[in-house]
Motif scaffolding. Structure first.
Motif, mmCIF file in Angstrom:
data_model
loop_
_atom_site.group_PDB
_atom_site.id
_atom_site.type_symbol
_atom_site.label_atom_id
_atom_site.label_comp_id
_atom_site.label_asym_id
_atom_site.label_seq_id
_atom_site.Cartn_x
_atom_site.Cartn_y
_atom_site.Cartn_z
ATOM 1 N N PRO A 1 80.448 8.459 4.510
ATOM 2 C CA PRO A 1 79.176 9.202 4.459
ATOM 3 C C PRO A 1 79.336 10.599 3.870
ATOM 4 C CG PRO A 1 79.450 8.120 6.583
ATOM 5 C CD PRO A 1 80.763 8.006 5.882
ATOM 6 N N ALA A 2 80.464 11.260 4.150
ATOM 7 C CA ALA A 2 80.704 12.589 3.585
ATOM 8 C C ALA A 2 80.874 12.507 2.075
ATOM 9 C CB ALA A 2 81.945 13.208 4.225
ATOM 10 N N ALA A 3 81.568 11.468 1.603
ATOM 11 C CA ALA A 3 81.757 11.299 0.159
ATOM 12 C C ALA A 3 80.419 11.085 -0.538
ATOM 13 C CB ALA A 3 82.695 10.121 -0.105
ATOM 14 N N LEU A 4 79.541 10.312 0.091
ATOM 15 C CA LEU A 4 78.208 10.084 -0.477
ATOM 16 C C LEU A 4 77.402 11.373 -0.485
ATOM 17 C CD1 LEU A 4 76.063 8.190 -1.581
ATOM 18 C CD2 LEU A 4 75.505 7.526 0.777
ATOM 19 N N LEU A 5 77.493 12.150 0.573
ATOM 20 C CA LEU A 5 76.773 13.431 0.669
ATOM 21 C C LEU A 5 77.218 14.383 -0.430
ATOM 22 C CD1 LEU A 5 75.021 15.534 2.218
ATOM 23 C CD2 LEU A 5 77.050 16.010 3.604
ATOM 24 N N VAL B 1 76.878 17.188 -5.736
ATOM 25 C CA VAL B 1 77.534 17.534 -6.995
ATOM 26 C C VAL B 1 76.741 17.007 -8.188
ATOM 27 C CG1 VAL B 1 79.605 17.100 -8.391
ATOM 28 C CG2 VAL B 1 79.831 17.699 -5.968
ATOM 29 N N SER B 2 76.090 15.866 -8.013
ATOM 30 C CA SER B 2 75.310 15.261 -9.103
ATOM 31 C C SER B 2 73.995 15.985 -9.354
ATOM 32 C CB SER B 2 75.030 13.787 -8.773
ATOM 33 O OG SER B 2 76.232 13.069 -8.645
ATOM 34 N N GLY B 3 73.690 16.971 -8.532
ATOM 35 C CA GLY B 3 72.474 17.751 -8.744
ATOM 36 C C GLY B 3 71.254 17.240 -8.012
ATOM 37 N N VAL B 4 71.445 16.258 -7.128
ATOM 38 C CA VAL B 4 70.311 15.750 -6.351
ATOM 39 C C VAL B 4 70.033 16.717 -5.206
ATOM 40 C CG1 VAL B 4 69.417 13.818 -4.998
ATOM 41 C CG2 VAL B 4 70.976 13.385 -6.911
ATOM 42 N N GLU B 5 68.848 17.290 -5.209
ATOM 43 C CA GLU B 5 68.520 18.286 -4.191
ATOM 44 C C GLU B 5 68.378 17.660 -2.815
ATOM 45 O OE1 GLU B 5 65.033 20.409 -5.246
ATOM 46 O OE2 GLU B 5 66.079 21.812 -6.558
ATOM 47 N N GLY B 6 69.021 18.273 -1.841
ATOM 48 C CA GLY B 6 68.865 17.859 -0.458
ATOM 49 C C GLY B 6 68.055 18.874 0.304
ATOM 50 N N SER B 7 68.262 18.929 1.593
ATOM 51 C CA SER B 7 67.511 19.855 2.430
ATOM 52 C C SER B 7 67.934 21.309 2.218
ATOM 53 C CB SER B 7 67.702 19.473 3.902
ATOM 54 O OG SER B 7 67.179 20.459 4.751
ATOM 55 N N SER B 8 69.250 21.538 1.960
ATOM 56 C CA SER B 8 69.784 22.898 2.007
ATOM 57 C C SER B 8 70.483 23.295 0.712
ATOM 58 C CB SER B 8 70.794 23.018 3.164
ATOM 59 O OG SER B 8 70.279 22.496 4.365
#
Length: 414
Positions: A53-57, A62-69
Motif C-alpha cells: 500500500p505504501a508503494a502504491l501511495l 510521484v506520478s503527479g496524481v493529487e491526493g488529499s495533502s
C-alpha cells in the motif's frame, strides 16, 4: 459522540483490537484449522507485501496524481504515524513476550507486519480513497488483509496478533494525520473528501467481505458404534454479493472450518470391551469442512445506517478425511487404526441472517448467524480387533451453526 474526533479516529481500530483480545483463548483453534489444510506452508512474500500500500501511495504521488495533502503535510503525517505505530508495537512485543506459533521467538504479539500494512493502507485511504475513488481504499485494505492472512498461513502469528496489529496500524495513521492537521491546518490541504450517504436505500451496491467466527457442529453417528460428539472450532470465509434491486442480490461464499474431534470412546468401549483392554490412548484427527455456495440475498434498511438481511445458498462442500487411532503404551508405542473415513465432495445448503452497520461510505460491519447442512455419502474403513477390515459406505447429515462478524468493502452503484 458519533461525530466526535475521538470516535472518528477509533471507531474502526478499537473494535478490531477488542475482538483480537477477546479471541486469544481461541487462537489454537484457528491455528489448528491452518494446520489441517496447509501444515507446511512457509513463504516470505508477506515480508514485502506489507509495504505494497505504501508503494502504491508513493507511486501515485510521484506520478503527479493529487491526493488529499501536499508532500510536506503527507510526509509529516506519515512520520507521526510510523513513530506511533513502531513505539506501540515494539513496546507490546517486549512487554507481552508472547511465543510465536512456530516457536522461533517471543515477539508474536502484536503483528508488526499487519500493523505496517494497515497503517499504510489507511494512508492510501485518507489520501486517495476519500478524495478520488473508493477503489484505492479497497486496493489498500485488500493488500493489508492479504498480509495479515499470510502471517497466519505462514505460522508466524496467532489470529489475535494480526487483529490487534491491524487496529494499531489504523489508529496510528488516524493519530498521525490528526497531529499533522494541528500543525498545518488547512494549508496543506489540496483536495476535499467526497461526500456520500451510503445509507440511502435507493442506491444499489455490492460488497466483498471477510468473515471470521466460531462454529458448533452437531453430533455425527457413523457406522459400527462410532459416534462423534458436538464439535467446536474456527470458521473463516470470503463473501461477496451484487444487488440488482434495492433489496435483492446474488451472493456467494467460500468458507473454511475446522473442528476438534470428540470421539465418544466411552460409549464405544462399553459396547466393545475387548478393545478397551488393549487401548491406553485414543487419537482423533481434526475435522475439516470447506464449501462453495451461490444463491440469493435480501437486505432492508432498519434505521439509517443499519440494515438487516439474510441469504439462502447452495453448492458443493468438501468434507475432509477423518481418522481414529488407538495407542497401546508398552515398551514400544503400538498404534493401530480403528476407523477411517475418506475425504469426499458433497452437496450442501447454507442459510444466513445478519445485521449490518455502515461504518462509513466504503466499509460495513456485520454480525451474522449461519446454518449449514451437508448431505454426506462417503466410503469408510473399519478395523475391528482380530477381524478383517470392513469397508463400506455410510450416509449421514452434517449440521453446523456458526456465529461471528464480517468486515465488508462496499461498492456503490450510481
Amino acid at each position: 459522540m458519533v461525530n466526535s474526533e475521538a470516535y472518528r479516529m477509533t471507531h474502526i481500530s478499537l473494535p478490531l483490537m477488542v475482538v483480537g483480545l477477546s479471541t486469544i483463548n481461541s487462537d489454537k483453534r484457528f491455528r489448528s484449522m491452518r494446520n489441517s489444510y496447509i501444515p507446511t506452508l512457509r513463504y516470505h512474500h508477506d515480508d514485502y507485501l506489507q509495504y505494497a500500500p505504501a508503494a502504491l501511495l508513493v507511486g501515485l504521488k510521484v506520478s503527479g496524481v493529487e491526493g488529499s495533502s501536499t508532500w510536506g503535510k503527507m510526509l509529516t503525517a506519515d512520520a507521526f504515524s510510523v513513530g506511533i505505530m513502531a513505539i506501540t508495537v515494539n513496546s507490546l512485543k517486549l512487554s507481552t513476550n508472547r511465543l510465536r506459533p512456530d516457536r522461533t521467538d517471543h515477539k508474536s504479539f502484536p503483528s508488526g507486519h499487519s500493523a505496517t500494512a494497515f497503517m499504510t493502507a489507511t494512508m492510501l485511504h485518507k489520501e486517495y480513497g476519500l478524495t478520488r475513488s473508493p477503489f484505492y481504499s479497497i486496493a489498500g485494505y485488500s493488500l493489508a488483509t492479504a498480509t495479515a492472512l499470510s502471517r497466519q498461513l505462514n505460522n508466524k502469528h496467532w489470529f489475535s496478533d494480526v487483529l490487534v496489529g491491524a487496529g494499531i496500524g489504523i489508529v496510528s495513521t488516524e493519530m498521525g494525520y490528526f497531529l499533522a492537521d494541528q500543525i498545518f491546518g488547512n494549508k496543506g490541504r489540496i483536495r476535499q473528501n467526497k461526500q456520500y450517504k451510503p445509507y440511502v436505500i435507493d442506491k444499489k451496491y455490492g460488497y466483498l467481505g471477510l468473515q471470521t467466527g466460531y462454529g458448533i457442529r452437531g453430533n455425527i453417528k457413523l457406522p459400527h458404534d462410532i459416534e462423534i460428539g458436538q464439535l467446536q472450532g474456527a470458521y473463516a470465509a470470503l463473501t461477496g454479493a451484487g444487488y440488482f434491486s434495492n433489496h435483492w442480490g446474488v451472493a456467494g461464499k467460500v468458507a473454511f472450518s475446522q473442528a476438534a474431534p470428540d470421539f465418544k470412546y466411552e460409549k464405544y468401549f462399553a459396547l466393545h470391551p475387548e478393545t478397551d483392554l488393549r487401548t491406553d490412548q485414543v487419537l482423533s484427527k481434526s475435522l475439516t469442512y470447506s464449501n462453495f455456495v451461490l444463491g440469493m440475498e435480501y437486505s432492508t434498511q432498519v434505521i439509517p445506517g443499519i440494515n438487516a438481511g439474510g441469504s439462502v445458498m447452495g453448492g458443493v462442500a468438501w468434507a475432509g478425511s477423518y481418522r481414529i487411532d488407538l495407542v497401546k503404551e508398552t515398551d514400544l508405542y503400538i498404534t493401530r487404526t480403528l476407523f477411517k473415513a475418506d475425504s469426499h465432495i458433497i452437496p450442501n445448503i447454507d442459510l444466513n441472517c445478519y445485521i449490518q452497520r455502515f461504518v462509513n461510505t466504503h466499509m460495513g460491519v456485520k454480525l451474522f448467524f449461519n446454518y449449514n447442512l451437508g448431505f454426506s455419502d462417503n466410503h469408510y474403513s473399519y478395523y475391528p480387533l482380530a477381524e478383517n477390515p470392513i469397508h463400506g459406505k455410510g450416509k449421514y447429515n452434517m449440521h453446523s451453526f456458526t456465529f461471528g462478524a464480517e468486515v465488508s468493502a462496499l461498492l456503490w452503484r450510481k
